[in-house]
Design an enzyme around this catalytic site. Structure first.
Site, PDB file in Angstrom:
ATOM      1  N   SER A 249       0.949  -1.233  -0.029  1.00 13.17           N
ATOM      2  CA  SER A 249      -0.045  -0.028  -0.045  1.00 13.17           C
ATOM      3  C   SER A 249       0.833   1.252  -0.059  1.00 13.17           C
ATOM      4  CB  SER A 249      -0.895  -0.136   1.141  1.00 13.17           C
ATOM      5  OG  SER A 249      -1.104   1.035   1.882  1.00 13.17           O
ATOM      6  N   LYS A 250       0.459   2.087  -0.703  1.00  8.24           N
ATOM      7  CA  LYS A 250       0.992   3.553  -0.889  1.00  8.24           C
ATOM      8  C   LYS A 250       1.346   4.037   0.491  1.00  8.24           C
ATOM      9  CE  LYS A 250      -1.863   5.853  -3.940  1.00  8.24           C
ATOM     10  NZ  LYS A 250      -2.197   5.705  -5.350  1.00  8.24           N
TER      11      LYS A 250
END
Ligand code: GLU
Length: 479
Positions: A249-250
């Site tokens: 995830s970013k």
């Protein structure tokens, strides 16, 4: 060259340009590319830009640039999905004509209310086919009234089964799949139909993509069958998880290929690393070139289980590639990177020969190119401060006087090279009856500001006598 079934292999990478090229997407592209190269097939790129709100032109450009960086370019002109929307609609309407799809008149609010009820009853929501059960006259009446409608695919009974190249035999009960929308009430086609039409029109033989698409596959197979089209082969690749075993995830990790480029990873190292996310090379090799991968690539060695994005391993792989890249090539990459200028290092202000020698001294210690700026700033600028712990440990009263004397000694050194300086230092230490190490630590601290560096005599030779004298004077004044 003709292969299996006398059919040329054609694969595609089909990113939606809603963000930069994600490392997971890059991995999918790599597996497609390797499979095409290995089998003398064609690797195609289709930009799935049908979502006007989320797709942005510059992101498509960015994706194309990142793929180029990784050494993958499509063998045919890029296909932009948005240009095919008319065709997707035609095919959706054809499904209607052949009785494989039907008008569905439920409004978004009605469907939402039904979904809420299902949620309340804790059962999975599935469209109830109310519109399928309308008689023809009613359908006609609604159409005449101009009621908005979507077009839904009529999911047949039975099971949908296929041989996934990675997972093997895979089957779905059609009764678990609802009659999905193919054309929205605003007349726009959905992903499910667009992807099938385009893959068919592009003569794609193998669909290689992430496991997250596995649940789309039975729907797509049903569409192929309803349209009387040949069903391609499917290979679903394992997901990539982060070190906490969560979806990448970013928020927790950089996820775009471009960010890795900016952090100073080499494209060949990135390619190698991403391939290992799901592929196990023969003999468990971890450093393996693109050419070697093309030679050996086989889906037999693709894992079913998810892969972990191990940043340490990426660092190690990158360091191996840095060691094996020429100094000239590294210099070129460093000059192209913004990181050096952002760090206040203007490589063009130094002679090429000097920077190449710096690279040569440092390259075995770097896990990214940017680390040359982080760890080697002293090759380009005088230190502004000195490692605190180093000062406490090495800048002690007993040695201050001797260090100053040694400084005077090297000021008079005629031949300034590593061997001479070292000889002088050892001779001086012996004369004074002290350990050479004490002086070495101080030379390093005063000239680099740090306690860790490559061999100090090499640094002294390389940075030059004037610089060294200026830096030691500065150190003595400040401390
Ligand atoms: N555009 C889809 C995505 O970005 C991929 C479609 C496919 O590979 O079938 O996830």
């Amino acid at each position: 060259m003709h292969l299996m079934n006398n059919k040329d292999i054609r694969v595609r990478f089909a990113p939606s340009p809603t963000g930069f090229l994600h490392v997971g997407g890059a991995r999918t592209a790599i597996f497609n590319w390797l499979y095409a190269r290995k089998n003398n097939g064609k690797f195609l790129l289709r930009i799935e830009d049908t979502d006007p709100e989320r797709s942005r032109g510059e992101l498509s450009e960015q994706i194309i640039r990142s793929m180029k960086w990784l050494g993958m370019e499509p063998d045919e002109p890029i296909v932009y999905q948005a240009l095919n929307i008319k065709r997707h609609k035609e095919i959706a309407l054809e499904l209607l004509k052949t009785g494989n799809a039907y008008y569905a008149f439920e409004t978004a609010e009605e469907l939402e209310a039904q979904r809420k009820i299902a949620q309340h009853n804790k059962v999975p929501f599935k469209y109830n086919r109310a519109s399928l059960n309308l008689d023809e006259a009613t359908v006609q009446k609604y159409l005449n009234e101009g009621r908005p409608y979507a077009i839904r695919f009529k999911v047949p009974g039975g099971i949908t089964e296929f041989e996934d190249i990675v997972h093997g035999n895979t089957s779905f009960n059609n009764s678990d799949i609802e009659d999905f929308v193919v054309l929205r009430s605003d007349g726009s086609p959905v992903y499910m139909i667009a992807v099938v039409v385009d893959d068919h029109d592009m003569n794609i033989t193998h669909i290689i993509r992430g496991d997250d698409h596995l649940s789309n596959t039975p729907k797509q197979i049903m569409l192929y069958k309803a349209l009387g089209w040949e069903v391609p082969e499917f290979a679903h690749l394992p997901m990539i998880l982060d070190e906490q075993k969560k979806k990448l995830s970013k928020r927790r990790n950089p996820v775009s290929a471009d960010e890795y480029k900016k952090m100073g990873y080499l494209p060949e190292a990135m390619f190698n690393f991403l391939t290992l996310l799901g592929y196990a090379p023969f003999n468990n090799r971890e450093i393996i070139s693109r050419e070697e991968l093309v030679n050996e690539f086989t889906f037999d060695r693709v894992n079913k289980k998810s892969a972990v994005f191990d940043k340490k391993k990426l660092g190690w792989i990158n360091s191996e590639y840095i060691k094996n890249t020429s100094n000239e090539e590294l210099l070129k990459l460093m000059k192209e990177s913004d990181y050096f200028t952002m760090s206040g290092i203007h490589l063009n202000e130094f002679s090429e020969d000097y920077v190449l020698r710096v690279i040569n001294l440092m390259k075995d210690r770097l896990s990214t190119i940017n680390e040359l700026a982080d760890y080697g700033i002293y090759f380009f600028a005088d230190p502004v401060n000195y490692d605190e712990k180093g000062l406490q440990k090495y800048w002690i009263d007993e040695i201050k006087q001797v260090f100053s004397e040694f400084f005077d000694e090297i000021k008079n050194l005629d031949i300034w090279n590593n061997v001479n300086i070292e000889e002088r230092l050892r001779g001086f230490s012996e004369k004074k009856g002290i350990k050479a190490a004490g002086l070495i630590h101080l030379l390093r601290l005063s000239v680099t500001g740090r306690t860790v560096s490559p061999g100090i005599f090499d640094i002294l030779e390389l940075t030059g006598k004037d610089t060294v004298i200026r830096r030691i004077s500065g150190f003595l004044q400040k401390n």
